[in-house]
Design an enzyme around this catalytic site. Structure first.
Site, mmCIF file in Angstrom:
data_model
loop_
_atom_site.group_PDB
_atom_site.id
_atom_site.type_symbol
_atom_site.label_atom_id
_atom_site.label_comp_id
_atom_site.label_asym_id
_atom_site.label_seq_id
_atom_site.Cartn_x
_atom_site.Cartn_y
_atom_site.Cartn_z
ATOM 1 N N GLY A 151 -11.172 -23.347 6.410
ATOM 2 C CA GLY A 151 -10.518 -22.344 7.263
ATOM 3 C C GLY A 151 -11.426 -20.991 7.486
ATOM 4 N N TYR A 185 -16.361 -28.375 16.421
ATOM 5 C CA TYR A 185 -15.491 -28.303 17.321
ATOM 6 C C TYR A 185 -16.114 -28.334 18.412
ATOM 7 C CZ TYR A 185 -12.859 -27.974 12.977
ATOM 8 O OH TYR A 185 -12.378 -28.062 11.317
ATOM 9 N N GLU A 194 -13.638 -26.591 1.581
ATOM 10 C CA GLU A 194 -14.451 -27.290 2.389
ATOM 11 C C GLU A 194 -13.961 -26.916 3.298
ATOM 12 O OE1 GLU A 194 -10.895 -30.335 1.463
ATOM 13 O OE2 GLU A 194 -9.689 -29.370 2.171
ATOM 14 N N CYS A 198 -12.555 -31.328 38.063
ATOM 15 C CA CYS A 198 -11.902 -31.003 40.058
ATOM 16 C C CYS A 198 -10.694 -30.206 39.202
ATOM 17 C CB CYS A 198 -11.389 -31.857 40.454
ATOM 18 S SG CYS A 198 -13.372 -32.334 41.004
ATOM 19 N N GLY A 252 -15.359 -26.345 7.673
ATOM 20 C CA GLY A 252 -16.326 -26.928 8.991
ATOM 21 C C GLY A 252 -16.810 -26.201 9.817
ATOM 22 N N ARG A 253 -16.262 -25.459 10.155
ATOM 23 C CA ARG A 253 -16.841 -24.187 11.878
ATOM 24 C C ARG A 253 -17.573 -23.415 10.985
ATOM 25 N NH1 ARG A 253 -13.214 -23.317 15.813
ATOM 26 N NH2 ARG A 253 -11.469 -24.284 15.210
HETATM 27 C C1 LIG Z 1 -9.737 -29.170 9.098
HETATM 28 C C2 LIG Z 1 -9.837 -29.214 7.619
HETATM 29 C C3 LIG Z 1 -10.806 -28.207 7.223
HETATM 30 C C4 LIG Z 1 -11.887 -27.455 7.848
HETATM 31 O O1 LIG Z 1 -11.238 -26.926 8.821
HETATM 32 P P1 LIG Z 1 -12.465 -25.262 9.190
HETATM 33 O O2 LIG Z 1 -11.733 -24.581 10.326
HETATM 34 O O3 LIG Z 1 -12.965 -25.673 9.801
HETATM 35 O O4 LIG Z 1 -13.323 -24.455 7.894
HETATM 36 C C5 LIG Z 1 -10.618 -28.550 5.903
HETATM 37 N N1 LIG Z 1 -9.320 -29.378 5.483
HETATM 38 C C6 LIG Z 1 -8.728 -29.647 5.849
HETATM 39 C C7 LIG Z 1 -7.928 -30.780 4.861
HETATM 40 C C8 LIG Z 1 -8.893 -30.098 7.290
HETATM 41 O O5 LIG Z 1 -7.872 -30.380 7.650
#
Ligand SMILES: *Cc1c(COP(=O)(O)O)cnc(C)c1O
Length: 413
Positions: A243, A387, A279, A357, A281-282
């Site tokens: 996050g 994403y 952990e 459309c 992601g983004r």
């Molecule tokens: C989606 C998710 C993440 C990654 O979140 P980001 O906002 O992309 O960093 C990490 N842990 C869990 C459990 C998630 O569901």
């Protein structure tokens, strides 16, 4: 004005594509490797870095990240099988609400490194699978939905915790789960010693700046320490989730990994023997991908300019789901081989739409950066590495899929 920074390698590559090769996702893998290495370098030793595969599970990205990350977080049987095949030696953390019995069995057989338990029932299902596999051992973290101190999550884009959600265990249910795992008698006694409580996992929000992340991490660790004391288990690790903020309105603004790493180091100073895990992601892959396309048409409608591009939100759904304008950079194309007048944006702004459309197919709304944009010019939407394609509704309207191009070191300028 919001424009997406592009790398020289990406611009050169897109300039060399034919119109029929567009739209295309273009990834700069050396840029991804450099970014991930910088993130890793900012973190103290006792912080493990996992990549949340759901942000973008494409194999070249997973393998490009391998040197910088300690493992990968997967949230489905599909991600588990895919990531295992892509990076066979990598430790996996398995999370997600609603794990099916088949997914649970597959994850036990795959020997995942850490299990994020979302409910008491999941513990029972897991124990039932273990009962059939006398050799198997599973290390679990309890995923908790903690109440967070007022103000901590006020600015976030997406909250998974601190309020009613289907994710994780409420504090009272976490107590019950900890009891199930630690009491010497009780329903899980048949797998005692093979279902090991190692700590706590919490992923409470997405879109947090470093100071907010640190405040949250401090609260999660403090709560976890007290849980471990109450149930007399050794707190080996706490996963404080992902996050980390990505600012689509300002692509140059980055999460302050240095401050975050320093703050985590302070947190660990007071807790010898504890390992922290994050952990994201983004914030890892968001910046390394571009969605490149060309302007098909430009028209004026009731006083406003619209530039219609090849493709659209069925390939890049991010701006629709988040309600923002995707940052972009234009790549002017001088050549106009047609005998008719070249349509062009004449006002100061234009809305960039796709071919669908539906009025919802908007990639960027009234963007000043579009002034002067012409049919045939190319547009590179930035921050499309996470994403993006994988959350899009590809089959809606049956347009062709985009191409995928993974640039390697040799093409980097
Ligand atoms: C989606 C998710 C993440 C990654 O979140 P980001 O906002 O992309 O960093 C990490 N842990 C869990 C459990 C998630 O569901």
């Amino acid at each position: 004005m919001t424009t997406a920074g592009t790398t020289e390698a990406v611009r050169r590559h897109v300039a060399g594509l034919t119109p029929e090769q567009l739209p295309a996702y273009v990834y700069d893998l050396p840029a991804l490797r450099a970014h991930a290495a910088a993130v890793r370098a900012a973190l103290p030793e006792r912080v493990e870095l996992y990549y949340a595969a759901k942000a973008n599970p494409e194999t070249p990205l997973l393998t490009a990240l391998r040197d910088a990350v300690d493992g990968y977080e997967v949230s489905s049987g599909g991600e588990l099988a895919h990531v295992r095949a892509a990076v066979p030696d990598a430790p996996l953390a398995f999370g997600g609400p609603g794990k099916t019995p088949a997914e649970i069995a597959a994850a036990v057989d795959a020997g995942v490194h850490r299990w994020h338990v979302e409910s008491e029932q999941e513990l029972h299902r897991l124990a039932a699978v273990l009962a059939d596999r006398p050799e198997a051992v599973v290390d679990v973290l309890l995923r908790v939905n903690l109440p967070v101190r007022a103000g901590t999550l006020d600015s976030v884009a997406l909250a998974m915790g601190g309020r009613p959600t289907p994710f994780g265990l409420d504090p009272d249910r976490a107590e019950a789960a900890a009891r199930l795992l630690t009491e010497p008698v009780g329903p899980l006694r048949a797998v005692r010693g093979r279902l090991r409580l190692r700590g706590v996992h919490a992923h409470l929000a997405s879109g947090l700046a470093a100071a907010e992340q640190l405040a949250l991490a401090g609260q999660i660790v403090g709560w976890s320490v007290r849980l471990a004391e109450r149930h007399a288990f050794a707190l080996d690790e706490v996963n404080v989730g992902g996050g980390m903020a990505v600012d689509y309105a300002d692509p140059a603004a980055r999460f302050d990994w240095t401050a975050f790493g320093e703050g985590l180091a302070k947190l660990l100073e007071r807790r010898p023997g504890l390992t922290l895990r994050i952990e994201p992601g983004r914030a890892l892959t968001g910046y390394c991908g571009w969605y490149a396309t060309e302007v098909l048409d430009v028209k004026r409608s009731h006083g406003e300019d619209f530039a219609v591009v090849r493709g659209g939100t069925h390939h890049l759904r991010t701006p629709t789901t988040r309600g923002h304008s995707q940052p972009f950079t234009t790549l002017p194309v001088a050549d106009w081989p047609h005998p008719w007048a070249r349509p062009a944006v004449t006002g100061g702004r234009a809305t960039l739409t796709g071919q669908l459309c539906t009025p919802k197919d908007v990639l960027a709304h009234a963007a000043p950066a579009a002034a002067g944009l012409r049919a045939g010019d190319r547009v590179l939407f930035g921050m499309a590495g996470a994403y993006a394609f994988n959350i899009s509704h590809h089959d809606f309207l049956m347009h062709p899929r985009p191409g995928f191009h993974y640039l390697e070191g040799t093409e980097s300028g």
